[in-house]
Write an enzyme that holds these catalytic residues in place. Sequence first.
Site, PDB file in Angstrom:
ATOM      1  CE  LYS A   1     -52.281   6.529  69.328  1.00 13.56           C
ATOM      2  NZ  LYS A   1     -53.440   6.464  68.407  1.00 13.56           N
TER       3      LYS A   1
ATOM      4  CB  SER B   1     -53.565  -1.181  72.825  1.00  9.22           C
ATOM      5  OG  SER B   1     -52.706  -0.301  72.130  1.00  9.22           O
TER       6      SER B   1
ATOM      7  CD  GLU C   1     -51.252  -1.426  57.675  1.00 13.25           C
ATOM      8  OE1 GLU C   1     -52.348  -1.269  58.236  1.00 13.25           O
ATOM      9  OE2 GLU C   1     -51.122  -1.990  56.572  1.00 13.25           O
TER      10      GLU C   1
ATOM     11  N   GLY D   1     -50.749  -7.344  60.400  1.00 11.61           N
ATOM     12  CA  GLY D   1     -51.894  -6.433  60.466  1.00 11.61           C
ATOM     13  C   GLY D   1     -51.887  -5.419  59.349  1.00 11.61           C
TER      14      GLY D   1
ATOM     15  CG  ASP E   1     -55.838  -2.661  59.034  1.00  8.63           C
ATOM     16  OD1 ASP E   1     -56.383  -1.549  59.142  1.00  8.63           O
ATOM     17  OD2 ASP E   1     -54.849  -2.989  59.723  1.00  8.63           O
TER      18      ASP E   1
ATOM     19  CB  SER F   1     -44.840   6.416  66.987  1.00  8.13           C
ATOM     20  OG  SER F   1     -44.697   5.034  67.258  1.00  8.13           O
TER      21      SER F   1
END
Length: 324
Positions: free
Chosen positions: A54, A79, A208, A212, A214, A308
């Site tokens: 990130k 989060s 995913e 979750g 989506d 990650s």
Amino acid sequence: MLQIPTYQDVIAAAARLDGHAHRTPVLRSATADARYGAQFFFKCENFQRMGAFKFRGAFNALSKFDAAQRKAGAIAFSSGNHAQAVALSARLLGMPAVIVMPNDAPAAKLAATREYGAEIVQYDRFTEDREALTQRLAQERGMTLIPPYDHPDVIAGQGTAVKELIEDTASEGPLDALYICLGGGGLTGGSALSARALAPGCKVYGVEPEAGNDGQQSFRSGHIVHIETPRTIADGAQTQHLGQYTFEIIRRDVDDIVTVSDAQLVEAMRFFAERMKMVVEPTGCLAFAAACAAGAAIAGRRVGVVVSGGNVDLARYAALLAGG
């Protein structure tokens, strides 16, 4: 009309990040290769500044602020990993930062965000709308909102990780497959931009948690699907929907979206700890867990895996590994 970022934006982001972000190592594991019959190349963003990929997107976005934006500062909702990334980037660039974080965020991520100098505003992720709350605070304080994934500069910054991975493995041949964790799609979208430009024959998979999916639903239906906040140990992937920018890239450049269970994430965490001596957070295990489950699809293939991040509360980490 959306101005979708391109690989040229990834190249520009890499220039801004030069000297600020770590060029993280690409590690190998003979045990993983033998066990699954493939050649794995692990891009270890758990060794990135603040412990996750990130930082790349946040620093790229904040570094483009003008003087007025820098004076007012940045605001974000997250989060944990994007929170730390914006907080650290703001400190390095000399601007204030406010982070909206759920009250059940991992203690280590809350503590690190505070230590980087950001002000934290907490909320209940199951009853409150973090995006609406952050938008209101941004307007009240005149701050610039940097979302965790649905922003062209964030996506371009995240794409630099796979740009490095492909460059650092190119001498041995192109990657055949690439697995990337998928929450809101910033890393997957940016990675797909780099993969399509540098390794067009490489299959790109977003991963995913089962609870979750989506992104998988969105990918297969052709429109963005919204879900309730998923209950999974992969806290970095507890997103409710893809972004407009990320969805457009993913449906164009990603080959498929797959899912893994929390139990598979724990097994991947255990492998990293026991065999590679690395602390990896549950979300950071999504890509490897899916690659492990791919079976014949990766046999004999050169497989890139983006690890990650490694930001996990140590008490929770120990409990998960112990089966608690």
